[in-house]
Design a protein around this motif. Structure first.
Motif, PDB file in Angstrom:
ATOM      1  N   LYS A 114       3.725  -9.594  10.257  1.00 18.20           N
ATOM      2  CA  LYS A 114       4.628  -9.674  11.423  1.00 18.20           C
ATOM      3  C   LYS A 114       4.789 -11.148  11.810  1.00 18.20           C
ATOM      4  CE  LYS A 114       4.172  -6.810  14.927  1.00 18.20           C
ATOM      5  NZ  LYS A 114       3.603  -5.822  15.892  1.00 18.20           N
TER       6      LYS A 114
ATOM      7  N   ASN B  87       0.835  -1.216   0.000  1.00 19.75           N
ATOM      8  CA  ASN B  87       0.000   0.000   0.000  1.00 19.75           C
ATOM      9  C   ASN B  87       0.858   1.249   0.000  1.00 19.75           C
ATOM     10  OD1 ASN B  87      -2.304  -1.551   0.268  1.00 19.75           O
ATOM     11  ND2 ASN B  87      -2.478  -1.252   2.491  1.00 19.75           N
TER      12      ASN B  87
ATOM     13  N   ASN C 282       3.487  -9.738  19.397  1.00 18.87           N
ATOM     14  CA  ASN C 282       4.731  -9.077  19.830  1.00 18.87           C
ATOM     15  C   ASN C 282       5.534  -9.882  20.828  1.00 18.87           C
ATOM     16  OD1 ASN C 282       4.014  -6.772  18.265  1.00 18.87           O
ATOM     17  ND2 ASN C 282       2.753  -6.033  19.944  1.00 18.87           N
TER      18      ASN C 282
ATOM     19  N   SER D 253       1.803   6.032   9.087  1.00 15.57           N
ATOM     20  CA  SER D 253       0.465   6.063   9.694  1.00 15.57           C
ATOM     21  C   SER D 253       0.538   6.967  10.925  1.00 15.57           C
ATOM     22  CB  SER D 253       0.003   4.663  10.098  1.00 15.57           C
ATOM     23  OG  SER D 253       0.760   4.184  11.206  1.00 15.57           O
TER      24      SER D 253
HETATM   25  P1  NAD Z   1      -0.182  -0.852   9.722  1.00 14.07           P
HETATM   26  O1  NAD Z   1       1.281  -0.725   9.607  1.00 14.07           O
HETATM   27  O2  NAD Z   1      -0.790  -2.136   9.326  1.00 14.07           O
HETATM   28  O3  NAD Z   1      -0.839   0.332   8.892  1.00 14.07           O
HETATM   29  C1  NAD Z   1      -2.255   0.407   8.795  1.00 14.07           C
HETATM   30  C2  NAD Z   1      -2.703   0.402   7.327  1.00 14.07           C
HETATM   31  O4  NAD Z   1      -2.453   1.671   6.763  1.00 14.07           O
HETATM   32  C3  NAD Z   1      -1.960  -0.612   6.462  1.00 14.07           C
HETATM   33  O5  NAD Z   1      -2.869  -1.143   5.548  1.00 14.07           O
HETATM   34  C4  NAD Z   1      -0.937   0.258   5.734  1.00 14.07           C
HETATM   35  O6  NAD Z   1      -0.576  -0.296   4.488  1.00 14.07           O
HETATM   36  C5  NAD Z   1      -1.688   1.533   5.574  1.00 14.07           C
HETATM   37  N1  NAD Z   1      -0.893   2.749   5.477  1.00 14.07           N
HETATM   38  C6  NAD Z   1       0.152   3.133   6.249  1.00 14.07           C
HETATM   39  N2  NAD Z   1       0.531   4.367   5.932  1.00 14.07           N
HETATM   40  C7  NAD Z   1      -0.281   4.787   4.948  1.00 14.07           C
HETATM   41  C8  NAD Z   1      -0.415   6.005   4.219  1.00 14.07           C
HETATM   42  N3  NAD Z   1       0.368   7.067   4.471  1.00 14.07           N
HETATM   43  N4  NAD Z   1      -1.370   6.070   3.268  1.00 14.07           N
HETATM   44  C9  NAD Z   1      -2.206   5.026   3.040  1.00 14.07           C
HETATM   45  N5  NAD Z   1      -2.160   3.872   3.709  1.00 14.07           N
HETATM   46  C10 NAD Z   1      -1.201   3.760   4.646  1.00 14.07           C
HETATM   47  O7  NAD Z   1      -0.698  -0.572  11.201  1.00 14.07           O
HETATM   48  P2  NAD Z   1      -0.441   0.635  12.224  1.00 14.07           P
HETATM   49  O8  NAD Z   1      -1.761   0.952  12.780  1.00 14.07           O
HETATM   50  O9  NAD Z   1       0.357   1.720  11.629  1.00 14.07           O
HETATM   51  O10 NAD Z   1       0.461  -0.076  13.328  1.00 14.07           O
HETATM   52  C11 NAD Z   1      -0.021  -1.201  14.033  1.00 14.07           C
HETATM   53  C12 NAD Z   1       1.152  -2.034  14.455  1.00 14.07           C
HETATM   54  O11 NAD Z   1       2.003  -1.265  15.295  1.00 14.07           O
HETATM   55  C13 NAD Z   1       0.764  -3.263  15.260  1.00 14.07           C
HETATM   56  O12 NAD Z   1       1.450  -4.391  14.755  1.00 14.07           O
HETATM   57  C14 NAD Z   1       1.242  -2.955  16.667  1.00 14.07           C
HETATM   58  O13 NAD Z   1       1.631  -4.101  17.378  1.00 14.07           O
HETATM   59  C15 NAD Z   1       2.406  -2.055  16.397  1.00 14.07           C
HETATM   60  N6  NAD Z   1       2.745  -1.161  17.504  1.00 14.07           N
HETATM   61  C16 NAD Z   1       4.030  -1.138  17.938  1.00 14.07           C
HETATM   62  C17 NAD Z   1       4.400  -0.287  18.963  1.00 14.07           C
HETATM   63  C18 NAD Z   1       5.830  -0.215  19.393  1.00 14.07           C
HETATM   64  O14 NAD Z   1       6.134   0.432  20.382  1.00 14.07           O
HETATM   65  N7  NAD Z   1       6.742  -0.840  18.682  1.00 14.07           N
HETATM   66  C19 NAD Z   1       3.454   0.553  19.568  1.00 14.07           C
HETATM   67  C20 NAD Z   1       2.147   0.508  19.092  1.00 14.07           C
HETATM   68  C21 NAD Z   1       1.797  -0.343  18.068  1.00 14.07           C
END
Ligand code: NAD
Ligand code: ZN
Length: 367
Positions: free
Chosen positions: A78, A46, A154, A132
């Motif tokens: 993941k 995406n 995780n 995101s």
């Molecule tokens: P994601 O990475 O799946 O992104 C959500 C959706 O948005 C995906 O379909 C992606 O392709 C799309 N997308 C991303 N950027 C875009 C953009 N600019 N334009 C259009 N589409 C876009 O999910 P998320 O919500 O970003 O992250 C969730 C993940 O983060 C989970 O796996 C969670 O466990 C992890 N997380 C990690 C931490 C940490 O401290 N490491 C903290 C919170 C969450």
């Protein structure tokens, strides 16, 4: 419309830059950070379709050698299988220890590419370019990386701090509204944990945050500053970092009962319900004012987020299921429920042993 936040971790300190046009500026930033280094970009299909060309152009113009690994979007990536592929593709690009991994995408990409960077040659430097809102305000900051196991989310991972985070506020223009809202729930969380004036600012400025421009940059920067301060004091979550789990004990339980079906419930929505439940619980046990719980709920509802279990379509559950799911949370230690509780908006603390009976009574009244 630009801000910088420094994460202070001694020799591993790094900057988070927040602003417009940062993907276009990434080549110059990378060259400054690591002169002569090559890069492996990890992204999902995406994000690749929307933002990869701009990043590649910027790297080319700065004379940075790069290759790209594109994986399927979604939490399923993941996994051990995708992790192995990402590592092998990075090695095939002949990257060496001083070279850089660039994570271009949401939290899935950041966690996966960060864990690959932590693992390859026992640690490569990496740069986060979160696209995101959730990744910009939460997952790209703090160094938690990893993948999922069949035993839970995780559970396989490492602490590995990035060398630089570039949060391009304009890249969010292509993010679906539902994903934007979900990330916004984490922004609200920072106000609730320890910054009442920020919560009040969000109540009056949230439309600007959604629209883009300076209000968005301010909200992202304030969130990153809050997380950076907590991580700087407690990198490995021996205490204070647990505050970031406000709303997450309930939220993770809802996600687990829902079998992580993202059509029905995405993480930030679960957090939104969790934040409202946490405040209502605190009001019920007399820890905070009912008016505070009402204010939290009203704001989340105003931006279009769910605040009640009944707001989640077609998710049937009872109080015992919730308690079981909460006990499975990896943050639960020896049976006692660890909760982040609120004395007021902006005044939260970690409570180590919350009575399960009290939580059950609360949930029964909620359901
Ligand atoms: P994601 O990475 O799946 O992104 C959500 C959706 O948005 C995906 O379909 C992606 O392709 C799309 N997308 C991303 N950027 C875009 C953009 N600019 N334009 C259009 N589409 C876009 O999910 P998320 O919500 O970003 O992250 C969730 C993940 O983060 C989970 O796996 C969670 O466990 C992890 N997380 C990690 C931490 C940490 O401290 N490491 C903290 C919170 C969450
Ligand atoms: Zn979260």
């Amino acid at each position: 419309d630009a801000a910088a936040v420094r994460v202070e971790l001694g020799e591993r300190s790094y900057d988070i830059l927040i602003g417009a046009g940062l993907i276009a500026a990434a080549g110059a930033c990378v060259r400054r950070l690591a002169p002569g280094a090559a890069c492996a970009i990890v992204t999902d299909a995406n994000v690749a379709a929307l933002h990869l060309a701009e990043l590649e152009r910027s790297l080319r113009e700065a004379g940075v050698r790069y290759s790209a690994v594109i994986i399927p979007p979604g939490e399923q990536s993941k996994s051990y299988g995708v992790f192995a592929k990402v590592c092998d593709d990075i090695l095939a690009a002949r990257l060496e220890r001083g070279d850089l991994v660039i994570a271009l995408g949401g939290g899935v990409i950041g966690d996966l590419a960060g864990f690959a960077a932590a693992s390859i040659r026992r640690g490569m430097r990496f740069v986060q370019i979160p696209t995101s809102l959730l990744a910009q305000v939460d997952s790209s900051v703090g160094g938690k990386t990893g993948i999922n196991s069949e035993h839970g989310k995780n559970l396989i991972g490492a602490f590995h701090q990035p060398s630089l985070v570039l949060a391009d506020a304009d890249a969010l223009a292509t993010l679906p509204l539902r994903e934007f809202r979900a990330g916004y729930a984490e922004i609200v969380k920072y106000g609730l944990i320890g910054d009442a004036p920020f919560f009040a600012w969000l109540e009056t400025h949230w439309r600007g945050v959604f629209a883009g421009g300076p209000d968005r940059v301010h909200a992202i920067a304030t969130s990153c500053r809050a997380k950076a301060a907590i991580v700087g004091r407690d990198e490995r979550e021996s205490g204070e970092r647990a505050l970031l789990n406000l709303g997450h004990t309930f939220g993770h339980a809802l996600e687990r009962i829902n079998h992580y079906d993202g059509e029905r419930l995405v993480h930030g929505e679960a957090v939104s319900v969790g934040l409202a439940l946490a405040f209502r619980f605190c009001a019920r046990v007399g820890l905070c004012e009912g008016a505070d719980a009402d204010r939290v709920e009203a704001h989340l509802r105003e931006v279009g987020l769910p605040t009640r279990i009944a707001d989640i379509p077609g998710l049937a559950l009872d109080a015992d299921q919730m308690l079981d799911a909460m006990r499975q949370d990896k943050k639960v230690e020896r049976g006692a429920l660890t909760f982040v509780l609120a004395r007021a908006i902006g005044d939260c603390f970690v409570a180590k042993s919350v009575e399960a009976a009290e939580v059950r009574a609360f949930l029964e009244a909620e359901l």
